[in-house]
Scaffold this active site. Sequence first.
Site, PDB file in Angstrom:
ATOM      1  N   ASN A 128       4.155   0.806   2.232  1.00 12.08           N
ATOM      2  CA  ASN A 128       4.019  -0.284   3.189  1.00 12.08           C
ATOM      3  C   ASN A 128       4.227  -1.627   2.509  1.00 12.08           C
ATOM      4  OD1 ASN A 128       2.686   1.234   5.674  1.00 12.08           O
ATOM      5  ND2 ASN A 128       1.691   1.984   3.821  1.00 12.08           N
ATOM      6  N   GLU A 134       6.487   0.670  12.039  1.00 13.08           N
ATOM      7  CA  GLU A 134       5.172   0.672  11.417  1.00 13.08           C
ATOM      8  C   GLU A 134       4.125   0.699  12.531  1.00 13.08           C
ATOM      9  OE1 GLU A 134       4.976   0.945   8.235  1.00 13.08           O
ATOM     10  OE2 GLU A 134       7.099   0.600   7.864  1.00 13.08           O
ATOM     11  N   GLY A 135       2.877   1.070  12.145  1.00  9.16           N
ATOM     12  CA  GLY A 135       1.766   0.934  13.072  1.00  9.16           C
ATOM     13  C   GLY A 135       1.267   2.225  13.693  1.00  9.16           C
ATOM     14  N   SER A 147      -3.019  -2.985   5.913  1.00  7.07           N
ATOM     15  CA  SER A 147      -4.363  -3.353   6.371  1.00  7.07           C
ATOM     16  C   SER A 147      -5.442  -2.427   5.827  1.00  7.07           C
ATOM     17  CB  SER A 147      -4.391  -3.340   7.903  1.00  7.07           C
ATOM     18  OG  SER A 147      -4.004  -2.078   8.394  1.00  7.07           O
ATOM     19  N   GLU A 201       4.385   7.230   2.792  1.00 10.02           N
ATOM     20  CA  GLU A 201       5.226   6.054   2.980  1.00 10.02           C
ATOM     21  C   GLU A 201       4.748   4.946   2.060  1.00 10.02           C
ATOM     22  OE1 GLU A 201       4.900   4.700   6.987  1.00 10.02           O
ATOM     23  OE2 GLU A 201       2.738   4.339   6.869  1.00 10.02           O
ATOM     24  N   ARG A 225      -8.115   7.255   4.726  1.00  4.41           N
ATOM     25  CA  ARG A 225      -8.209   7.441   6.171  1.00  4.41           C
ATOM     26  C   ARG A 225      -8.236   8.939   6.450  1.00  4.41           C
ATOM     27  NH1 ARG A 225      -2.971   4.260   7.755  1.00  4.41           N
ATOM     28  NH2 ARG A 225      -2.394   5.298   5.809  1.00  4.41           N
ATOM     29  N   LYS A 261      11.869   3.023   6.443  1.00  7.60           N
ATOM     30  CA  LYS A 261      11.935   4.450   6.116  1.00  7.60           C
ATOM     31  C   LYS A 261      13.299   4.826   5.548  1.00  7.60           C
ATOM     32  CE  LYS A 261       7.804   5.023   7.865  1.00  7.60           C
ATOM     33  NZ  LYS A 261       7.575   3.623   8.305  1.00  7.60           N
ATOM     34  N   LYS A 321      11.120  10.424  11.337  1.00  9.76           N
ATOM     35  CA  LYS A 321      10.532   9.089  11.277  1.00  9.76           C
ATOM     36  C   LYS A 321      11.573   8.027  11.634  1.00  9.76           C
ATOM     37  CE  LYS A 321       7.088  10.059   7.670  1.00  9.76           C
ATOM     38  NZ  LYS A 321       6.509   9.556   6.394  1.00  9.76           N
ATOM     39  N   ARG A 344       0.848  -1.189   0.000  1.00 12.94           N
ATOM     40  CA  ARG A 344       0.000   0.000   0.000  1.00 12.94           C
ATOM     41  C   ARG A 344       0.881   1.234   0.000  1.00 12.94           C
ATOM     42  NH1 ARG A 344      -2.669   0.279   5.025  1.00 12.94           N
ATOM     43  NH2 ARG A 344      -1.350   2.069   5.538  1.00 12.94           N
TER      44      ARG A 344
END
Length: 540
Positions: free
Chosen positions: A158, A423-424, A163, A156, A516, A331, A419, A138
């Site tokens: 992924n 992740e998350g 998800s 970024e 989002r 990153k 950064k 993604r």
Amino acid sequence: MTSFNFSTWPPQLTPEQLEALTLAATTYALSHGLLYLPPSQSPSNTQPRIPTNAIHAPLSLIPAPFPRAQFQAARELQSVYNVLYARVAMDTQFLDTVMGAEEGVGKADEFTGTLWRGWKRIREHGALAQPLHLGLFRSDYLLHAAEDRLALKQVEFNTISSSFGPLSERVAAMHRNILASTSYFSASPHLTADNFPENSTTSGLVEGLSKAHEAYGVRDAHILFVVQPNERNVFDQQWLEYGLLERHQIHVVRQTLAELAVFASIDPSTHALILTSPTNSSPYEISTIYFRATYTPSDFPSPSYYDTRFLLERSRAIKCPSLPLQLAGGKKVQEALTRPGILERFLSNEGAKWGARALDLTAHAADIRATWMGMWALDSEDVDIAAALDHLPDSGQAQGSVSPGTRLARLKAQSLVLKPQREGGGNNVYREAIPAFLETLPAEEREAWIAMEMIETPRGVNGYLVRASPSSSGTDNGTIEKKVVRVEVISELGIFGYALFREGEVEEREVGWLVRTKGTESNEGGVAAGFSVLDSVVLV
């Protein structure tokens, strides 16, 4: 054509209309599996929970406006990104240099270093039993408002546990249903069916997993989902499981790392991953391992958990992602690709099979670079950064052993985000918090961080956000307080794709999208981390 005025969004609604839309949205969500599990009352319990209730996922009542041209451009670029990151994952020397524990970021970041060292040991022992890799990717973007125009800028890329594809598809369907049933009370001429793009992300992600299963070549094998204990976002994963079974007759088994430590083994003659289970009298072979865990240090509470992860890597099962592909999503790789000539080397048209279609990859290098903000490593000694310092006020003060990269981050802090290799959500450091953070960051840890220019999103855009949270009474009585708030927001577009690849060839496709949306007071954008809501787009 007149340009869209973002500050006029969303259209005005009466309290009665807002209540009707909220009822329509939450009822649809609860009826169509747009759900979360409520927070566990026993978070330390490692046994699977049998759900007795659910709450709708956080969502937006009205889709976010997004320019049609930039939306289409993001989707068209995804195939180039699919091939790019497949090639990065196959370049062992590059990953060793950038992410390794001997000369890369793994020296400063223990989590990254541990994963890299495990991968290196497997390579050195000749234990890489599977040449194929699967990526469910993604690429996340924000709109950047600069010089009276909007540009598409990447947040970024992924490569692990990408998800919310299935739930985002259901948010788009929810918005189309509300449009069909209420016309959004004719509140805006932009709210028409032509401006609501279709979203079929679930079938695309399922297609990628099924192609890996087919390439493995054992029809009766299962796909393994490696999951976190007490996973609340289980429904997003279950929709993939249902799709695999209903469309492709492929069975899925879900296990945590703790369970796999007990039930997983490798056949010494075939290197097949074999699982046993208390619920199944016969062991079964695994064709593909889909990781919805192992992307954060908290997934490894003891060294034995890493041993289990490396056992999976040594097996013949196709990993999604493999360790090199997980490292490719760091990153630091994102930053390294921005350096002169690196991207162009990876996009050179070598190997006729690199790409499912006839992609002229080199022709897209400028398009890819145009999606990047400026970024650099905190430990950078780059001469261009040193030159940039000469043109900034207060840059000549004594800095001791502080690198040019760190000095530039201090001076430009108000326009930056820092950064780490995580992740998350919830890990970045923003703007005014940067100087104090840099004062406390040990010099040996700077290599684990990058500085990135902030994406300045359009101002004045608002949205109606609907959250569902447990009752504030403190008792778990099933009562849910729904909160509908109108706040100024930022919306982030994510484009999904998959790539099934090995050295010299890749099969890939762009498969869908998500949005989002978060309030502007929140710097982070992770839905699962509690910072944002699921949304879709109205093209303008």
